[in-house]
Scaffold this active site. Structure first.
Site, short mmCIF file in Angstrom:
data_model
loop_
_atom_site.label_atom_id
_atom_site.label_comp_id
_atom_site.label_asym_id
_atom_site.label_seq_id
_atom_site.Cartn_x
_atom_site.Cartn_y
_atom_site.Cartn_z
N SER A 171 36.41 42.54 46.14
CA SER A 171 35.17 43.26 45.88
C SER A 171 34.19 42.99 47.01
O SER A 171 34.26 41.95 47.67
CB SER A 171 34.55 42.81 44.55
OG SER A 171 33.26 43.36 44.38
N TYR A 217 30.77 36.35 38.87
CA TYR A 217 31.74 37.27 39.45
C TYR A 217 31.91 37.10 40.96
O TYR A 217 33.05 37.04 41.45
CB TYR A 217 31.32 38.70 39.10
CG TYR A 217 32.27 39.79 39.53
CD1 TYR A 217 33.49 39.97 38.88
CD2 TYR A 217 31.93 40.66 40.55
CE1 TYR A 217 34.35 41.00 39.25
CE2 TYR A 217 32.78 41.69 40.93
CZ TYR A 217 33.99 41.85 40.28
OH TYR A 217 34.83 42.87 40.65
#
Length: 275
Positions: free
Chosen positions: A160, A173
């Site tokens: 990501s 995250y």
């Protein structure tokens, strides 16, 4: 008029022009492959000749639809939670029993966990890492023996943009995604001389079902979609197929000299110094 020399001819034969059949004869496992980037990747790989092992932690309407779409001869669906080591080993065993080999693993399964660091529960922390990091390792560890025995394999981890830049309010995250990129680089170097490549892709804002659901929950979905697009240099939100095509390239023999690296797919957003 120039003619091709022996070396150029050999390269053309080894690396055919992009087109149908770029994964012909290969078997690919795609985790989290019933929606979003995973589904787009599975469909594209199948179009290019691969046998697909579909995966989700539950068998639902989306799972059934993907299995039906790809067909039983070309696809195997295995219900398994990537955070379960034994389940991922069983998934690989079923893939080998059905198709005889595994050439590609796309670690796409993941989950968002956003919490205030001091109010986050231990369960939230553990679930984030059990899926976004341990899940990748569980699947990778399960396929490595067969790939090493073959002397060839490509592992593509879906990381990501959070693994490159920190967005406030998204803890923990980004911690997991930074670690995933580190895992990618470490394993890529570890097994480079034995024919197994490990790379990652870092998507930015991609219009998956989850993002569509989030936009729909906003007070003015159309305005929020326009606002998000305006933040991107290309002035549009990404499409899952654009991530899938990058995964296809990394999985194919066209990318044989690409290893232990990460490719950002965020429309240039992470390179902006200010708005």
């Amino acid at each position: 008029m120039s003619t091709l020399n022996e070396c150029e001819t050999e390269l053309i034969e080894k690396f055919p022009p992009p087109g149908a059949g770029r994964l012909e004869g290969k078997v690919a496992i795609v985790t989290g492959s019933t929606l979003g980037i995973g589904a787009a990747t599975a469909r594209l790989f199948a179009r290019h000749g691969a046998k697909i092992v579909l995966n989700s932690r539950r068998y639902d309407a989306a799972s059934h639809a993907m299995r039906t779409e790809l067909g039983e001869q070309n696809a195997l669906f295995v219900q398994a939670d990537v955070s379960n080591k034994d389940a991922m080993e069983a998934l690989v065993d079923q893939a080998l029993e059905q198709f005889g080999r595994v050439d590609v693993l796309v670690n796409n399964a993941g989950m968002n966990v956003f919490a205030d660091p001091l109010q986050m529960t231990q369960e939230q922390w553990q679930r984030c890492f059990s899926v976004d990091l341990d899940g990748v390792w569980n699947a990778t560890r399960a396929v490595l023996p067969t790939m090493l025995a073959q002397g060839a394999g490509s592992i593509v981890n879906i990381a990501s943009v959070h693994g490159h830049k920190i967005i406030p309010g998204c803890f923990p995250y980004p911690v997991a995604k930074h670690a995933l990129i580190g895992l990618t680089r470490s394993l890529g170097i570890e097994y480079a001389a034995r024919g197994v490549r490990v790379n990652s892709i870092s998507p930015g804002l991609i219009l998956t079902e989850a993002i569509q659901t989030w936009l729909s929950s906003c007070p003015d979905p159309a305005y929020e979609a326009q606002r998000q697009a305006a933040l991107l240099p290309c002035k549009r939100i990404g499409d899952p197929k654009e991530v899938a095509y990058t995964a296809l390239f990394l999985a194919s023999d066209e990318a044989q000299f690409i290893n232990a690296t990460d490719i950002l797919i965020d429309g240039g957003r992470s390179q902006l110094y200010h708005e």
